[in-house]
Design a protein around this motif. Structure first.
Motif, PDB file in Angstrom:
ATOM      1  N   UNK A 197       4.841   6.197   1.370  1.00  5.45           N
ATOM      2  CA  UNK A 197       5.426   5.358   0.320  1.00  5.45           C
ATOM      3  C   UNK A 197       6.312   4.272   0.933  1.00  5.45           C
ATOM      4  N   UNK A 198       7.063   4.667   1.978  1.00  5.91           N
ATOM      5  CA  UNK A 198       7.929   3.693   2.643  1.00  5.91           C
ATOM      6  C   UNK A 198       7.074   2.658   3.381  1.00  5.91           C
ATOM      7  N   UNK A 199       6.034   3.153   4.080  1.00  8.18           N
ATOM      8  CA  UNK A 199       5.190   2.241   4.869  1.00  8.18           C
ATOM      9  C   UNK A 199       4.507   1.189   4.004  1.00  8.18           C
ATOM     10  N   UNK A 200       4.107   1.570   2.776  1.00  6.19           N
ATOM     11  CA  UNK A 200       3.404   0.595   1.934  1.00  6.19           C
ATOM     12  C   UNK A 200       4.363  -0.212   1.057  1.00  6.19           C
ATOM     13  N   UNK A 201       5.657   0.110   1.113  1.00  6.23           N
ATOM     14  CA  UNK A 201       6.631  -0.619   0.288  1.00  6.23           C
ATOM     15  C   UNK A 201       6.998  -1.944   0.956  1.00  6.23           C
ATOM     16  N   UNK A 202       7.736  -2.806   0.257  1.00  8.43           N
ATOM     17  CA  UNK A 202       8.175  -4.074   0.869  1.00  8.43           C
ATOM     18  C   UNK A 202       9.078  -3.841   2.082  1.00  8.43           C
ATOM     19  N   UNK A 203       9.664  -2.635   2.204  1.00  5.71           N
ATOM     20  CA  UNK A 203      10.533  -2.331   3.349  1.00  5.71           C
ATOM     21  C   UNK A 203       9.745  -1.913   4.576  1.00  5.71           C
ATOM     22  N   UNK A 204       8.456  -1.637   4.401  1.00  3.91           N
ATOM     23  CA  UNK A 204       7.690  -0.988   5.464  1.00  3.91           C
ATOM     24  C   UNK A 204       6.938  -1.935   6.378  1.00  3.91           C
ATOM     25  N   UNK A 205       7.378  -3.169   6.443  1.00  4.66           N
ATOM     26  CA  UNK A 205       6.633  -4.184   7.187  1.00  4.66           C
ATOM     27  C   UNK A 205       6.230  -3.708   8.581  1.00  4.66           C
ATOM     28  N   UNK A 206       4.937  -3.602   8.803  1.00  3.69           N
ATOM     29  CA  UNK A 206       4.435  -3.273  10.135  1.00  3.69           C
ATOM     30  C   UNK A 206       4.504  -1.801  10.488  1.00  3.69           C
ATOM     31  N   UNK A 207       5.172  -1.014   9.669  1.00  8.89           N
ATOM     32  CA  UNK A 207       5.290   0.407   9.969  1.00  8.89           C
ATOM     33  C   UNK A 207       3.914   1.077   9.791  1.00  8.89           C
ATOM     34  N   UNK A 208       3.487   1.897  10.758  1.00  6.30           N
ATOM     35  CA  UNK A 208       2.151   2.488  10.612  1.00  6.30           C
ATOM     36  C   UNK A 208       2.118   3.536   9.509  1.00  6.30           C
ATOM     37  N   UNK A 209       1.014   3.600   8.804  1.00  3.20           N
ATOM     38  CA  UNK A 209       0.845   4.619   7.751  1.00  3.20           C
ATOM     39  C   UNK A 209       0.324   5.900   8.383  1.00  3.20           C
ATOM     40  N   UNK A 210       0.608   7.067   7.779  1.00  3.09           N
ATOM     41  CA  UNK A 210       0.012   8.310   8.269  1.00  3.09           C
ATOM     42  C   UNK A 210      -1.511   8.198   8.206  1.00  3.09           C
ATOM     43  N   UNK A 211      -2.172   8.975   9.074  1.00  8.69           N
ATOM     44  CA  UNK A 211      -3.637   8.962   9.096  1.00  8.69           C
ATOM     45  C   UNK A 211      -4.189   9.380   7.728  1.00  8.69           C
ATOM     46  N   UNK A 212      -5.091   8.584   7.191  1.00 14.07           N
ATOM     47  CA  UNK A 212      -5.699   8.921   5.911  1.00 14.07           C
ATOM     48  C   UNK A 212      -6.876   9.859   6.124  1.00 14.07           C
ATOM     49  N   UNK A 213      -7.060  10.780   5.204  1.00 13.37           N
ATOM     50  CA  UNK A 213      -8.283  11.589   5.229  1.00 13.37           C
ATOM     51  C   UNK A 213      -9.390  10.745   4.601  1.00 13.37           C
ATOM     52  N   UNK A 214     -10.436  10.490   5.376  1.00 14.79           N
ATOM     53  CA  UNK A 214     -11.552   9.686   4.874  1.00 14.79           C
ATOM     54  C   UNK A 214     -12.836  10.460   5.116  1.00 14.79           C
ATOM     55  N   UNK A 215     -13.676  10.523   4.133  1.00  7.64           N
ATOM     56  CA  UNK A 215     -14.971  11.171   4.339  1.00  7.64           C
ATOM     57  C   UNK A 215     -16.040  10.358   3.627  1.00  7.64           C
ATOM     58  N   UNK A 216     -17.160  10.076   4.330  1.00 11.41           N
ATOM     59  CA  UNK A 216     -18.177   9.204   3.743  1.00 11.41           C
ATOM     60  C   UNK A 216     -18.708   9.739   2.411  1.00 11.41           C
ATOM     61  N   UNK A 217     -19.038   8.833   1.518  1.00 15.43           N
ATOM     62  CA  UNK A 217     -19.711   9.181   0.269  1.00 15.43           C
ATOM     63  C   UNK A 217     -21.155   8.731   0.389  1.00 15.43           C
ATOM     64  N   UNK A 218     -22.067   9.652   0.079  1.00 15.39           N
ATOM     65  CA  UNK A 218     -23.492   9.322   0.171  1.00 15.39           C
ATOM     66  C   UNK A 218     -24.154   9.544  -1.180  1.00 15.39           C
ATOM     67  N   UNK A 219     -24.783   8.510  -1.669  1.00 17.95           N
ATOM     68  CA  UNK A 219     -25.501   8.596  -2.943  1.00 17.95           C
ATOM     69  C   UNK A 219     -26.962   8.327  -2.639  1.00 17.95           C
ATOM     70  N   UNK A 220     -27.794   9.341  -2.831  1.00 17.45           N
ATOM     71  CA  UNK A 220     -29.206   9.221  -2.445  1.00 17.45           C
ATOM     72  C   UNK A 220     -30.009   8.444  -3.493  1.00 17.45           C
ATOM     73  N   UNK A 221     -31.301   8.281  -3.248  1.00 22.33           N
ATOM     74  CA  UNK A 221     -32.165   7.494  -4.133  1.00 22.33           C
ATOM     75  C   UNK A 221     -32.197   8.061  -5.561  1.00 22.33           C
ATOM     76  N   UNK A 222     -32.456   7.182  -6.514  1.00 20.73           N
ATOM     77  CA  UNK A 222     -32.753   7.566  -7.898  1.00 20.73           C
ATOM     78  C   UNK A 222     -31.625   8.293  -8.618  1.00 20.73           C
ATOM     79  N   UNK A 223     -30.404   8.075  -8.202  1.00 19.63           N
ATOM     80  CA  UNK A 223     -29.267   8.734  -8.867  1.00 19.63           C
ATOM     81  C   UNK A 223     -28.809   7.881 -10.055  1.00 19.63           C
ATOM     82  N   UNK A 224     -28.408   8.559 -11.139  1.00 21.48           N
ATOM     83  CA  UNK A 224     -27.806   7.889 -12.296  1.00 21.48           C
ATOM     84  C   UNK A 224     -26.368   8.343 -12.403  1.00 21.48           C
ATOM     85  N   UNK A 225     -25.454   7.392 -12.416  1.00 18.20           N
ATOM     86  CA  UNK A 225     -24.030   7.716 -12.569  1.00 18.20           C
ATOM     87  C   UNK A 225     -23.546   7.048 -13.844  1.00 18.20           C
ATOM     88  N   UNK A 226     -23.042   7.839 -14.766  1.00 21.94           N
ATOM     89  CA  UNK A 226     -22.688   7.336 -16.093  1.00 21.94           C
ATOM     90  C   UNK A 226     -21.421   6.511 -16.110  1.00 21.94           C
TER      91      UNK A 226
END
Lengths: 199, 194
Positions: free
Chosen positions: B121-150
């Motif tokens: 929260x501090x890193x992304x605030x106006x006070x956090x200029x240049x401060x590194x953010x904690x490592x984000x958890x990222x995991x790929x999203x895969x949507x295969x052929x012929x999928x319908x998402x409402x």
């Protein structure tokens, strides 16, 4: 047909389609609401006395679609996907990002969906054209629908009911019932005292 | 601008009707992107951050890509006003439909541990200029052929949606969906097959 109808206050340079019947006291914020409107029914949209459609309410109405807003019915950024009939009762209130869809527009079968998608880029304007039967949506009088709610094909909602925010409604809702959840289920029925309150 | 939506003659390469495509985006034959917000949050620095195949229609879309985000979409894709939040990778197959106002995100953007989240929260605030953010958890999203998402559905990080699956309107998908399954609810549950 006469001269094309425009809205004095419109930000979008569009017109109101000829088969839209608006009461003199009804209000539509912008003709942009008709950017996906293709209805060829004698009356594709009817808006009753004091009915209103605000913000980015979209009437995505197919060739045979008919939408009706009762007296003082209110839509604030509602997406209406209609290939048959969407009927909204008097005094019904609908919040932002509500989806009313009387058709999936595409078959459940993936091969059928491919056919529809292959056609989409050559249509004018680009859109998915229905290949599946639509099932009308009927929303009663004095219903209140919260934000982000999805109403799926074939659903009927009884008079005076309340649909909680973010609910997904697949089944009919009896009158004077509060429902919520995804998928939605009954929270409680309104009591006789509540129903008669203020009458 | 409007005429590109109403002209059915195929065109190459693909276009964005409301501006100039970023240099690291490739859009294939007859593919169309509409809406002035499409690249407002496009910050990817990858060489090829966005690859879109042929005959796709993206009517109102936000390609919200972080610096390392990469989105790959195959052919005959159709969606209206989808929000694609990508910090790592999003792969979408062919003949996929995504309904109005759906969201796909390959990260939760903030850590779970409260102390780390405060640091974020501090890193992304106006006070956090240049401060590194904690490592984000990222995991790929895969949507295969012929999928319908409402419409109003959401797909969260690490999810793979199997070929031909049907994600009902408003579903919130947190786990993999098997091929041809129909899911609904929050969290999404399998209710049948298509």
């Amino acid at each position: 047909m006469g001269t094309p109808r425009t809205l004095l206050w419109d930000w979008h340079p569009g017109t109101i389609p000829h088969n839209v019947v608006l009461d003199d006291t009804a209000y539509i914020e912008t003709s942009y609401s008709f950017s996906l409107y293709r209805s060829r029914a004698p009356v594709g949209l009817r808006m009753g006395r004091g009915a209103s459609a605000y913000n980015d309410t979209i009437f995505d109405v197919g060739p045979d679609g008919r939408v009706s807003f009762g007296e003082c019915a209110l839509a604030v950024g509602v997406r209406i996907i209609c290939d048959a009939e969407v009927d909204i009762g008097d005094y019904t209130l609908m919040s932002w990002n509500v989806i009313l869809m009387d058709s999936y527009r595409v078959p459940f079968d993936p091969a059928g969906r491919r056919r529809v998608l292959t056609q989409a880029p050559v249509r004018t304007p680009r859109h998915l054209e229905a290949e599946v039967p639509a099932r009308p949506i009927r929303i009663g009088r004095g219903v209140w629908i919260g934000f982000d709610v999805c109403i799926l094909p074939g659903v009927t909602i009884g008079d005076g009911s309340i649909v909680g925010a973010r609910s997904v409604v697949m089944d009919d809702v009896p009158p004077y019932t509060i429902i919520a959840g995804n998928p939605a289920c009954v929270v409680r029925r309104l009591g006789t005292e509540e129903i008669n309150h203020g009458l | 601008m409007e005429e590109t939506m109403t002209d059915s003659t195929p065109f190459a390469p693909g276009r964005w009707t409301d501006g100039v495509l970023p240099a690291n985006a490739r859009v294939g034959l007859n593919s169309l992107i509409l809406g002035d917000h499409a690249f407002k949050r496009f910050h990817s620095r990858r060489d090829l951050a966005l690859i879109i195949g042929e005959h796709c229609t993206m009517d109102g879309v936000h390609f919200a890509l972080g610096e390392e985000g990469r989105v790959k979409i195959s052919d005959y894709y159709y969606f209206t006003s989808a929000l694609l939040l990508c910090e790592l990778e999003l792969c979408v197959g062919s003949y996929v439909i995504i309904g109005w106002n759906a969201t796909i995100a390959d990260t939760d953007f903030h850590p779970i541990a409260p102390a780390e989240r405060i640091a974020d929260a501090i890193a992304v605030s106006p006070l956090g200029k240049g401060r590194p953010r904690p490592q984000l958890v990222r995991r790929p999203v895969i949507i295969e052929d012929d999928v319908w998402i409402g419409p109003n559905a959401a797909i969260l990080k690490g999810v793979r949606i199997g070929a031909g699956a049907f994600v009902e309107a408003g579903a919130l998908v947190t786990r993999d969906v098997p091929p041809r399954a129909r899911v609904i609810g929050n969290p999404a549950q399998i209710v049948g097959e298509v």
